[in-house]
Motif scaffolding. Structure first.
Motif, mmCIF file in Angstrom:
data_model
loop_
_atom_site.group_PDB
_atom_site.id
_atom_site.type_symbol
_atom_site.label_atom_id
_atom_site.label_comp_id
_atom_site.label_asym_id
_atom_site.label_seq_id
_atom_site.Cartn_x
_atom_site.Cartn_y
_atom_site.Cartn_z
ATOM 1 N N GLU A 1 -2.349 4.682 -1.217
ATOM 2 C CA GLU A 1 -3.173 3.870 -2.121
ATOM 3 C C GLU A 1 -3.521 2.541 -1.460
ATOM 4 O O GLU A 1 -2.676 1.665 -1.314
ATOM 5 N N PHE B 1 -5.651 0.347 -2.606
ATOM 6 C CA PHE B 1 -6.455 -0.452 -3.541
ATOM 7 C C PHE B 1 -5.644 -1.488 -4.314
ATOM 8 O O PHE B 1 -5.994 -1.832 -5.419
ATOM 9 N N HIS B 2 -4.576 -1.991 -3.715
ATOM 10 C CA HIS B 2 -3.780 -2.980 -4.446
ATOM 11 C C HIS B 2 -4.086 -4.421 -4.036
ATOM 12 O O HIS B 2 -3.367 -5.331 -4.389
ATOM 13 N N CYS C 1 0.862 -1.191 0.000
ATOM 14 C CA CYS C 1 0.000 0.000 0.000
ATOM 15 C C CYS C 1 0.896 1.237 0.000
ATOM 16 O O CYS C 1 1.188 1.821 1.028
ATOM 17 N N GLY D 1 -11.916 8.886 -3.037
ATOM 18 C CA GLY D 1 -10.639 9.549 -2.788
ATOM 19 C C GLY D 1 -10.718 11.042 -3.050
ATOM 20 O O GLY D 1 -10.056 11.839 -2.372
ATOM 21 N N CYS E 1 -6.406 8.875 1.959
ATOM 22 C CA CYS E 1 -6.533 7.491 1.497
ATOM 23 C C CYS E 1 -7.238 7.467 0.145
ATOM 24 O O CYS E 1 -8.287 8.096 -0.020
ATOM 25 N N GLU E 2 -6.684 6.722 -0.799
ATOM 26 C CA GLU E 2 -7.429 6.356 -2.000
ATOM 27 C C GLU E 2 -8.015 4.988 -1.672
ATOM 28 O O GLU E 2 -7.298 4.001 -1.551
ATOM 29 N N THR E 3 -9.347 4.938 -1.460
ATOM 30 C CA THR E 3 -9.961 3.737 -0.905
ATOM 31 C C THR E 3 -10.343 2.698 -1.961
ATOM 32 O O THR E 3 -10.625 1.561 -1.627
ATOM 33 N N THR F 1 -1.031 10.605 -1.388
ATOM 34 C CA THR F 1 -2.125 9.655 -1.243
ATOM 35 C C THR F 1 -1.583 8.305 -0.798
ATOM 36 O O THR F 1 -0.511 7.876 -1.229
ATOM 37 N N TYR G 1 -3.146 12.921 -11.818
ATOM 38 C CA TYR G 1 -3.563 11.803 -10.971
ATOM 39 C C TYR G 1 -5.073 11.568 -11.117
ATOM 40 O O TYR G 1 -5.876 12.501 -11.032
ATOM 41 N N HIS H 1 -9.691 1.568 -6.396
ATOM 42 C CA HIS H 1 -9.089 1.861 -7.702
ATOM 43 C C HIS H 1 -10.149 2.535 -8.584
ATOM 44 O O HIS H 1 -11.299 2.090 -8.618
#
Ligand SMILES: *Cc1c(COP(=O)(O)O)cnc(C)c1O
Length: 442
Positions: free
Chosen positions: A97, A99-100, A84, A369, A389-391, A95, A363, A393
């Motif tokens: 991320e 969402f991985h 993350c 997000g 947080c980018e919650t 950010t 971006y 994708h």
């Protein structure tokens, strides 16, 4: 560790009971009796540690008394098979991320951790998990979803022995990308397509938990963010964010901004703060659902019906984890509002933020997000560094994102693979008698 209920009228539970039951008997949320500070040496060296090792330290602080060391290590490492990262979006705004994971949403970590912890308890106790007199030893997880939760839970529990998952979702009201993530899995996952809306799905699940005959017949549990095993592991994210920012030499005045719906994610961040994580302050970013925002301004918590928005995973009118935050700070509005500030954005502002960020920085934000990014742009003070947080994708919301930005964003291979699977689902009316009849035959 013992867990008490936020309503104060249920018996104290151990971790196993809290995880298996989810909600306490008095319908309160379970809280750990103590939150221990992590040692200074941990924070001194955190920038040199891997995500998995950081997470294991945090996990043993919470769960170490109740889970064998080796088992806990396996659970943490197996849950966190992905990264993350922290990414710079523009000056002073980064950010995190989240969402991985397998379904490209932050809920993957909580769902996988809970699945593995529940699996561990079932093995350890030879399936007598203290949860009923039910005849069949399989534990059945019921989850109602408007899209995102179902996919994370289904994928988290996929193939875990002794557990069967029923995902209830409203027919025709879930995007095709979301639907394929829980209808194509097979094995121990059954998708139930309900002829109704999300609230009907949730009502069926609640009725099932309260039906005595059904609970005699099978062991039932829930997997939403009221469960301690689902929300607490999200604290891992924030320690990792701090570590990565510290490695960049930017960790001194950190503001952590969390797009929030049921407030499970930000609640985990606040537990991290109680464990000594040096975050200066927090921002809860909301869409038009502004119940928490209003609480911060007025001191009054007044739940209302949820409003549908672009950031639909945050369409919550009565955030369940508010009870935990309220309890954590001794019901003090002053303590809560001096550590956490709020923000609320309408759909037009979310869309405008996505366009502006894309043209300024390149971006691609998803609508959730975007609320976090905007709150930092507006709220960051001199000398502070913000991380939002980018919650999810952005490809999970491809139609919306493409139409707002005029793009054709690529769907990651992992998502495409789900879309190639064959849909399997059980059709169901919204009548509880039908759902009960179906479950009684399983
Ligand atoms: C669930 C979800 C949220 C809200 O998280 P909470 O823990 O319920 O506050 C935000 N963004 C996305 C994409 C989600 O799926």
């Amino acid at each position: 560790m013992n867990y008490y209920s936020t309503n104060g009228k249920a018996p104290i539970a151990d971790l196993q009971k809290a995880v298996v039951k989810g909600l306490a008997e008095d319908r309160g949320l379970y809280m750990p009796e103590r939150i221990e500070k992590l040692p200074k040496a941990f924070f001194d060296n955190i920038q040199d540690m891997k995500f998995q090792d950081i997470a294991y330290n945090v996990a043993s602080n919470f769960f170490g008394e109740d889970v064998d060391e080796d088992a806990l290590q396996d659970i943490v490492y197996d849950t966190l098979s992905f990264d993350c990262p922290v990414v710079e979006v523009k000056d002073n705004i980064y950010t995190l991320e989240l969402f991985h994971g397998p379904t490209l949403a932050f809920k993957d970590v909580g769902a996988r951790f809970m699945a593995r912890l529940l699996g561990y308890f079932l093995r350890r106790s030879g399936s007598t998990c203290g949860c009923a007199t039910a005849t069949n030893s399989t534990v059945n997880v019921l989850v109602a979803t408007s899209g995102d939760t179902g996919s994370a839970v289904a994928n988290g529990f996929l193939g875990v022995e002794g557990i069967h998952v029923y995902v209830l979702y409203p027919k025709g009201k879930v995007s095709p990308i979301q639907e394929c993530q829980f209808t194509t899995l097979g094995q121990n996952i059954t998708a139930i397509e309900v002829d109704g809306v999300f609230d009907d799905c949730q009502a069926l699940v609640k009725s099932a938990f309260m039906d005595e005959e059904l609970n005699q017949h099978m062991k039932l549990t829930s997997a939403n963010s009221i469960n301690v095993a689902r929300f607490l592991p999200q604290a891992f994210y924030y320690f990792n964010a701090y570590a990565r920012m510290k490695a960049l030499g930017k960790a001194d005045n950190l503001v952590m901004c969390v797009p929030s719906g049921n407030f499970g994610n930000i609640c985990a961040a606040l537990f991290g703060h109680e464990m000594g994580l040096p975050i200066k302050r927090f921002i809860a970013a909301n869409n038009a659902n502004d119940v928490f925002y209003n609480y911060l301004q007025t001191g009054k918590y007044e739940p209302k019906a949820s409003i549908q928005t672009l950031a639909n995973a945050m369409d919550v009118g009565d955030p369940s984890n508010f009870a935990r935050i309220y309890d954590l700070y001794g019901k003090s509005h002053e303590r809560i509002s001096s550590l956490i500030s709020g923000a609320t954005y309408k759909d037009e502002q979310i869309a405008e933020t996505m366009r502006q960020c894309y043209s300024e920085t390149g971006y691609v934000l998803d609508p959730h997000g975007a609320c976090g990014y905007k709150a930092l742009e507006e709220g960051l003070q001199e000398g502070e560094i913000g991380v939002f947080c980018e919650t999810a994708h952005p490809a999970k919301f491809k139609e919306k994102v493409d139409s707002i930005l005029g793009t054709d964003i690529e769907i990651p291979a992992r998502l495409r693979a789900f879309m190639e699977g064959e849909k399997q689902s059980v059709e169901m009316s919204k009548d509880f008698a039908d759902f009960k009849h179906y479950l009684m035959q399983q």
